[in-house]
Design a protein around this motif. Structure first.
Motif, PDB file in Angstrom:
ATOM      1  N   LEU A 260       0.873  -1.185   0.000  1.00  0.00           N
ATOM      2  CA  LEU A 260       0.000   0.000   0.000  1.00  0.00           C
ATOM      3  C   LEU A 260       0.906   1.230   0.000  1.00  0.00           C
ATOM      4  O   LEU A 260       1.552   1.560   1.003  1.00  0.00           O
ATOM      5  N   GLY A 261       1.005   1.846  -1.163  1.00  0.00           N
ATOM      6  CA  GLY A 261       1.839   3.031  -1.345  1.00  0.00           C
ATOM      7  C   GLY A 261       1.335   3.794  -2.560  1.00  0.00           C
ATOM      8  O   GLY A 261       0.416   3.350  -3.253  1.00  0.00           O
ATOM      9  N   THR A 262       1.947   4.932  -2.840  1.00  0.00           N
ATOM     10  CA  THR A 262       1.511   5.729  -4.003  1.00  0.00           C
ATOM     11  C   THR A 262       2.304   5.381  -5.261  1.00  0.00           C
ATOM     12  O   THR A 262       1.898   5.663  -6.360  1.00  0.00           O
ATOM     13  N   GLY A 263       3.501   4.809  -5.055  1.00  0.00           N
ATOM     14  CA  GLY A 263       4.385   4.547  -6.203  1.00  0.00           C
ATOM     15  C   GLY A 263       5.238   5.757  -6.558  1.00  0.00           C
ATOM     16  O   GLY A 263       6.000   5.738  -7.533  1.00  0.00           O
ATOM     17  N   THR A 264       5.131   6.812  -5.732  1.00  0.00           N
ATOM     18  CA  THR A 264       5.913   8.028  -5.984  1.00  0.00           C
ATOM     19  C   THR A 264       6.770   8.336  -4.763  1.00  0.00           C
ATOM     20  O   THR A 264       6.312   8.221  -3.627  1.00  0.00           O
ATOM     21  N   GLY A 265       8.032   8.711  -5.002  1.00  0.00           N
ATOM     22  CA  GLY A 265       8.925   9.030  -3.887  1.00  0.00           C
ATOM     23  C   GLY A 265       9.143  10.523  -3.752  1.00  0.00           C
ATOM     24  O   GLY A 265       9.238  11.237  -4.760  1.00  0.00           O
ATOM     25  N   TYR A 266       9.199  10.993  -2.505  1.00  0.00           N
ATOM     26  CA  TYR A 266       9.539  12.390  -2.225  1.00  0.00           C
ATOM     27  C   TYR A 266      10.685  12.415  -1.210  1.00  0.00           C
ATOM     28  O   TYR A 266      10.756  11.562  -0.326  1.00  0.00           O
ATOM     29  N   SER A 267      11.552  13.439  -1.352  1.00  0.00           N
ATOM     30  CA  SER A 267      12.694  13.549  -0.436  1.00  0.00           C
ATOM     31  C   SER A 267      12.286  14.273   0.838  1.00  0.00           C
ATOM     32  O   SER A 267      11.202  14.880   0.925  1.00  0.00           O
ATOM     33  N   VAL A 268      13.174  14.247   1.817  1.00  0.00           N
ATOM     34  CA  VAL A 268      12.932  14.945   3.076  1.00  0.00           C
ATOM     35  C   VAL A 268      12.704  16.436   2.801  1.00  0.00           C
ATOM     36  O   VAL A 268      11.740  17.036   3.275  1.00  0.00           O
TER      37      VAL A 268
END
Ligand code: WQD
Length: 339
Positions: A260-268
């Protein structure tokens, strides 16, 4: 028929209760309030206008679980209860192995005794080995680097073997990526004990003045801006994923692990900037050393959830930041003193 929710007063548990109740489900809650507050359950009643039975107790107590299942005609269990602090698990591994494994074993024994055939388990992306390339798929290599993660890994195996030995069971292992945000009412949200381990509660507590500044754990990772990248998903999307998993379990058997995730990564730093922009607040930060055990990049391939559960994260990064801030700014001390 009722859905037994263990750890229902917790962050993800309380949001899942809201989604279940709003879908017309009957729920029963067990929580020992070791790391949660009964106030959260009062707020769930306030949001939904619905009441439900709550048992104060420990999921290692098989007799109590059996009593609950017999008294409440339980159809399925959503199992959130467990210790979840990565750092504490390194300092006190036996506390984590004893509680997190024994509670699952007690629950499975009670389910088999009482003929309860559906289990949704709160697992985690932490079961994935850092050797995998992103996006992480459910067939990726498994392997953990802290006792908390190993308890999720071992619980998955315990559940998988029990489902194999009892063909009437349907078990869904939901591997959460990074849940953040809060219900739009601002009445329920994340309320960690002590100093937050996780990024978003730390950002929120800094913005509300409870923390002097955020420390960014390293800016020398092989990522676009050097800071760690994660797959943040709105906790209400996550809660709705549990409702979809329950629908799946009602018409299937066997055991499935599902991201269960969005499939998109974001940095700190993406998160800091998004939070400041969405809420018009400042989040002062300093750059510190890397935190041991952190991966540079971790984000999901969520296509199996879409295929099997007809589930997809809908809420945006701005929604996550705005809803998280609404909760924190309206509840600067969380639910007040812990029970
Ligand atoms: C996210 C990013 C940090 C705090 C953990 C658990 C995992 C799951 C989700 C339960 C990283 C950086 C963080 C801070 C920072 N929980 N960070 N300063 O580590 O991806 O996963 O929570 O299942 O099991 O391991 O989440 O929020 O701790 O960190 O710079 O004060 O934020 O380095 O890049 P993580 P996190």
């Amino acid at each position: 028929m009722s859905i037994l929710v263990t750890g229902g007063a917790g962050y993800i548990g309380s949001h899942t209760l809201v989604s279940l109740l709003e879908k017309g489900e009957d729920v029963t809650v067990i929580d020992n309030f070791d790391n949660s507050s009964p106030v959260a359950l009062e707020r769930v009643r306030q949001i939904t206008g619905r009441s439900f039975k709550t048992y104060t107790g420990d999921c290692c107590d098989e007799a109590l679980l059996t009593q609950i299942m017999n008294e409440n005609d339980i159809e399925a269990v959503i199992h959130f209860a467990g210790h979840k602090a990565v750092g504490e698990s390194v300092e006190k591994p036996l506390k984590y192995y004893e509680n997190n494994l024994e509670s699952t074993i007690s629950l499975l024994n009670a389910m088999l005794k009482c003929g309860v055939k559906k289990l949704i388990f709160s697992s985690s992306a932490t079961v994935y080995s850092g050797e995998n390339t992103v996006p992480f798929t459910e067939s990726g290599r498994l392997g953990c680097i802290n006792p908390y993660g190993w308890t999720k890994f071992m619980n998955e195996q315990i559940i998988r073997d029990t489902a194999y030995a009892n063909k009437e069971l349907c078990c869904v292992l939901l591997r959460y990526f990074n849940p953040v945000g809060a219900h739009e009412s601002g009445l329920i949200g994340e309320d960690p004990n002590g100093i937050p381990n996780n990024l978003m509660p730390y950002i929120c507590q800094t913005a509300v003045g409870r923390r002097e500044h955020l420390t960014v754990f390293g800016d020398d990772y092989p990522t676009p801006d050097g800071t760690g990248v994660r797959d943040y998903l709105h906790v209400v999307d996550l809660a709705e994923g549990h409702v979809c998993a329950l629908a799946y379990a009602r018409t299937h058997d066997g055991c499935e692990a599902i991201n269960l995730g969005t499939g998109t990564g974001y940095s700190v730093l993406d998160m800091v900037k998004a939070f400041e922009k969405a809420n018009g607040v400042k989040v002062p930060y300093v750059i510190g050393p890397r935190r041991s055990g952190d991966l540079a990049i971790c984000y999901s391939d969520p296509t199996k959830a879409h295929r099997l559960l007809n589930w997809k994260a809908e809420r945006t990064l701005e929604d996550m930041c705005r809803d998280g801030w609404r909760w924190q700014s309206r509840n600067p001390q969380g639910y007040g003193t812990q029970a």
